[in-house]
Enzyme design. Sequence first.
Site, PDB file in Angstrom:
ATOM      1  N   CYS A  77      -6.904 -18.997 -35.066  1.00  0.00           N
ATOM      2  CA  CYS A  77      -5.714 -18.367 -34.466  1.00  0.00           C
ATOM      3  C   CYS A  77      -4.620 -19.410 -34.185  1.00  0.00           C
ATOM      4  CB  CYS A  77      -6.103 -17.562 -33.231  1.00  0.00           C
ATOM      5  SG  CYS A  77      -4.804 -16.453 -32.678  1.00  0.00           S
ATOM      6  N   HIS A 170     -10.834 -14.625 -34.348  1.00  0.00           N
ATOM      7  CA  HIS A 170     -11.598 -15.459 -33.401  1.00  0.00           C
ATOM      8  C   HIS A 170     -13.099 -15.298 -33.620  1.00  0.00           C
ATOM      9  CE1 HIS A 170      -8.168 -16.630 -30.934  1.00  0.00           C
ATOM     10  NE2 HIS A 170      -7.726 -15.399 -31.039  1.00  0.00           N
ATOM     11  N   GLU A 172     -15.265 -17.147 -32.619  1.00  0.00           N
ATOM     12  CA  GLU A 172     -15.929 -17.621 -31.389  1.00  0.00           C
ATOM     13  C   GLU A 172     -16.070 -16.508 -30.342  1.00  0.00           C
ATOM     14  OE1 GLU A 172     -12.894 -18.255 -32.322  1.00  0.00           O
ATOM     15  OE2 GLU A 172     -11.500 -18.380 -30.621  1.00  0.00           O
TER      16      GLU A 172
END
Lengths: 189, 299
Positions: A77, A170, A172
Amino acid sequence: MIGVLGLQGDYVAHGLMLQKLDADWQIVKKPDQLQGLDGLIVPGGESTTLLKLIDSGGFWPHLAALEHQARPILGTCAGMILLAREVHKPPQKSLGMIDITVERNSYGRQAESFEAVGEYRHDGRSKPLEMVFIRAPRILRLGPEVERLATCRGDCVLARQGTVMVASFHPELTRDPTVHQLFLEACHR
Amino acid sequence: MNEQSNVDTGTLRLKTGLAEMLKGGVIMDVVTADQAKIAEDAGAVAVMALERVPADIRAQGGVARMASIEKIRKIMEVTSIPVMAKCRIGHFAEAQMLQALGVDYVDESEVLTPADEEHHVDKFAFQVPFVCGCRNLGEALRRIGEGAAMMRTKGEAGSGNVVEAVRHMRCVMDTIRGLTVMQPEQLMHTAKELGAPYELVRWVAANGKLPVPNFAAGGVATPADASLMMQLGAEAVFVGSGIFKSGDPEIRAKAIVEATTHYQDPDVLIRVSENLGEAMVGINISDLDEKELMQTRGW
């Protein structure tokens, strides 16, 4: 040892994903902490804020050196925005480590933030991949040397050139470790 | 595979996800588009659009409401970073308007005059994420139980005095630590004492943290204040009056941004605190009447 740039943003979320994959990691707040790393993650956050802190922290030459030493770098991002060759809306300085043009907040504001299942393609395999997009940037242009590793809603959302990999979403924030696994493979090569 | 069928918006993961992106950053109160630009240039991760900063609300009195539509629109136009705006506690119509305007976060805030003394907004009914204030863990879990995707300790807004922010952050963190060492059978009793949803109390006991990011607000005026709140467990910092009520807002804004990133590094704190100009004039909390406190609004 993997470094996660810890100036601002969701760097701890990246660390927790690395931990799940049994990789050692450390937060990087100063350029000297980049030494001896096997790879670096530039996390999500606000790219304008990160840029200022990279500037004031004197990170520019050290990050460039990382690329020259062929140490793998993953940007998600805001991290992708920082690593891109060119940034639109508004134009801003970037590290230019991967030959792509990105547009900030390209899908819209938070109301347009979305979750979706995209398609991941690697080594001739294809599989669904869980993705979270938050005020996300979009890749408008990919240079000839850039590999497309995943798509979502018609856009390339995961790209790689040499040792530099970027995602407009994302990984994560999901439970799927695919992107981090791919990054760790490059780090341990 | 049909990708289109799987697109979701307004999920809790997207709401808390934006808060994740703000971590380690500074969210600054602004009352004009020019101030929003200064905040962005200084490295703010987001701005809070307001009609008046808390110090002025305190000084001028009267009913404090949601900022004007024109002001919010202008601020959204000039900045590329997320824009938050405040609605009054319980004023779901203001919240509906803020959502329709497209702001990125709504702060259901005690800084404005409450519209409902019994009920907070049902935040699950919204696509836009909400941040709410808290003084203790029970209050935090009640707001999360209503759908808040981010918490901030209340502190005492517009005071320029960090003492209440410290009290509230310590209270939340101490209670969380206490939960982690309790026997399972103690948790229902604790939920009753805290006035908090049992399932959330169990979650906090098992995980040792709030289920959403927890930021600090209310009284941060210096780089040292920001560092203090981060060291006490805040994951980011809201600065209200502290910046634009100081002698040199641009320099102070930048300094607080650096201090929040390098909160554990006193050398950086010294460097950014030099030649900072005048801090906002603070208020001793004991000089305030009970009824002048903003933190006691909401429950």
